[in-house]
Design an enzyme around this catalytic site. Structure first.
Site, short mmCIF file in Angstrom:
data_model
loop_
_atom_site.label_atom_id
_atom_site.label_comp_id
_atom_site.label_asym_id
_atom_site.label_seq_id
_atom_site.Cartn_x
_atom_site.Cartn_y
_atom_site.Cartn_z
N SER A 98 -2.01 -11.04 -7.98
CA SER A 98 -2.17 -10.22 -9.04
C SER A 98 -2.34 -10.73 -10.55
CB SER A 98 -0.95 -9.19 -9.41
OG SER A 98 -0.96 -8.56 -8.28
N SER A 99 -3.50 -11.90 -10.71
CA SER A 99 -3.78 -12.45 -11.76
C SER A 99 -4.32 -11.33 -12.60
CB SER A 99 -5.07 -13.43 -11.54
OG SER A 99 -6.16 -13.09 -10.88
N HIS A 147 0.86 -1.30 0.20
CA HIS A 147 -0.05 -0.26 0.00
C HIS A 147 0.95 1.23 -0.14
CE1 HIS A 147 -3.90 -1.82 0.37
NE2 HIS A 147 -3.38 -2.72 1.03
N THR A 148 2.09 1.21 -0.61
CA THR A 148 3.09 2.24 -0.67
C THR A 148 3.10 2.82 -2.06
OG1 THR A 148 4.73 0.68 -0.81
CG2 THR A 148 4.43 1.87 1.54
N ASP A 191 1.70 -3.85 -9.64
CA ASP A 191 1.48 -5.08 -9.83
C ASP A 191 1.69 -5.24 -11.38
OD1 ASP A 191 0.40 -5.40 -7.64
OD2 ASP A 191 -1.52 -5.52 -7.95
N GLY A 239 -7.86 -14.12 -6.99
CA GLY A 239 -8.46 -13.64 -5.98
C GLY A 239 -7.49 -13.97 -4.72
N GLU A 274 -7.24 -1.29 -15.45
CA GLU A 274 -7.79 -1.59 -14.11
C GLU A 274 -8.76 -0.56 -13.38
OE1 GLU A 274 -6.30 -4.64 -12.35
OE2 GLU A 274 -7.39 -4.34 -10.41
N SER A 291 -12.43 -17.33 -22.76
CA SER A 291 -11.49 -17.75 -21.44
C SER A 291 -11.92 -19.21 -21.40
CB SER A 291 -12.46 -16.99 -20.30
OG SER A 291 -12.03 -17.66 -19.15
C1 GLA Z 1 -3.08 -4.40 -4.95
C2 GLA Z 1 -2.77 -3.33 -5.90
C3 GLA Z 1 -1.55 -2.56 -5.72
C4 GLA Z 1 -0.91 -2.41 -4.37
C5 GLA Z 1 -1.23 -3.62 -3.56
C6 GLA Z 1 -0.95 -3.14 -2.04
O1 GLA Z 1 -2.40 -5.38 -5.41
O2 GLA Z 1 -3.02 -3.64 -7.21
O3 GLA Z 1 -1.23 -1.42 -6.64
O4 GLA Z 1 -1.72 -1.23 -3.95
O5 GLA Z 1 -2.54 -3.84 -3.47
O6 GLA Z 1 0.26 -2.93 -1.93
#
Ligand code: GLA
Length: 384
Positions: free
Chosen positions: A123-124, A33-34, A169, A119, A157, A66
């Protein structure tokens, strides 16, 4: 293997020869979350991928299949809009970004599928957006550079999935390099690779099987809370543009101007940025134990101050924290479910997974999924 299946499906459905691309999921060693606070992150691409078989068609139609959902979607190229199929929106969102650049994809056929757990905080969705952006850019010879594609994937996104995500991601899915983590400065978008020498240890991902939904407003709420914090700090410190610029002292001196919630959010982010810098030093020094201690602090911050954890993740982190086989563990990704990342002594991986499975089962009635991750390269065309 998956690419062969995707190719086969493509040929059966569309009766032409496709080109194949793939993009990986990601882990994040530290820096959570940075990214949307212009701070630092330390992700890496993993050996789990989304594959794409793509080819142009002459029918001015966009046709997507898909493989994972066994669903086909067909839209007229000149009628691009969001659909009620979430998987399709990621792809349509990418096409919309190319259109904004004045680059028209016309007719396109695509079969895609992969093995990035969905989920789970791996980061799919970014692997879907980035892989598809690379596929289109290459197939149509659009000539956009990789960083531009990363930004377009992020915007897809935002605009088609409704998550105001940072850039981590998509960046990792594009710029990942085998056996290295990426220390990314999310303000300058410059990066440095750090070889991840885990001699004697393995990265074990434990999936809580609690499905997170980042689109559920909480992620966007956290982002808004950080922005609220910045506005307050800017009243005294004009040169502050993001939490990246804020020191613990600045925050402390204005503590009573924040609501307790916004203060906690900001305090977490300021400390987390600093932890990423410390983690980079740990990697340089080869001090994995110190890195593990920072990971635990990150988990605590996410649990108590940022409040994006959940009881299942906390339980798993705690088991790992108390285990003699683990030197560092934390929840990973956006939160509210998904995975923990554990650095586990390589001779005791099975002991750890067995212990955690047994304890998790007796508490929550289910067993986590485990993945031993290899760090891999970013998005690429796959030549047969
Ligand atoms: C998700 C978001 C990222 C990032 C993380 C938390 O994966 O897609 O951009 O903010 O949460 O670090």
């Amino acid at each position: 293997m998956i690419s062969a299946v995707i190719t086969k499906y493509f040929k059966e459905l569309f009766r032409t020869e496709p080109r194949i691309f793939r993009a990986p999921g990601r882990i994040n060693l530290i820096g959570e979350h940075t990214d949307y606070n212009s701070g630092f992150v330390m992700p890496a691409a993993i050996d789990k991928y989304t594959y794409f078989a793509v080819q142009k068609n002459d029918e001015k139609k966009l046709r997507f299949y898909s493989y994972d959902y066994k669903e086909l979607l067909e839209v007229q190229s000149d009628n691009l809009h969001k659909t009620n199929k979430l998987w399709a929106n990621y792809l349509l969102g990418v096409i919309a970004q190319f259109r904004k650049e004045g680059l028209d994809t016309q007719g396109l056929d695509c079969v895609f599928g992969g093995n990035v757990p969905q989920g789970a905080g791996l980061s799919s969705s970014a692997s879907l957006e980035v892989g598809f952006a690379v596929a289109i850019n290459t197939l149509f010879n659009f000539g956009l550079d990789s960083l531009k594609l990363v930004k377009m994937a992020q915007m897809a996104e935002h605009e088609f999935a409704g998550v105001l995500c940072g850039i981590m991601d998509q960046y990792a899915a594009m710029f990942g390099v085998k056996d290295s983590v990426i220390k990314l400065d999310c303000r300058s978008l410059e990066h440095e690779y750090f070889p991840l020498n885990l001699s004697g240890y393995k990265i074990v991902i434990a999936d809580s099987k609690v499905k997170h939904s980042l689109a559920s407003s909480e992620y966007n709420t956290r982002r808004a809370e950080c922005e609220e914090g910045i506005k307050i700090i800017q009243k005294k410190h004009m040169k502050v543009f993001s939490l990246r610029d804020v020191t613990p002292e600045m925050l402390e001196s204005m503590r009573y101007e924040f609501t307790p919630t916004v203060y906690r959010r900001c305090s977490y982010v300021v400390k987390e940025n600093n932890r990423v810098l410390q983690a980079a030093q740990c990697l340089k020094d080869g001090d994995l134990h110190a890195l593990g201690a920072l990971m635990h602090e990150t988990h605590e911050g996410l649990r108590v101050k940022y409040e994006v954890s959940c009881i299942e993740l906390d339980f798993m982190e705690n088991v790992a924290h108390l285990s003699d086989y683990v030197i560092g563990a934390r929840m990973m990704g956006g939160g509210f479910g998904g995975c923990t990342l554990n650095i586990v002594s390589e001779n005791f991986v099975e002991n750890f997974t067995a212990d955690l499975s047994a304890q998790y089962k007796s508490k929550f009635g289910k067993v986590p999924d485990f993945y031993i991750m290899q760090i891999s390269d970013g998005a690429t065309e796959v030549k047969n």
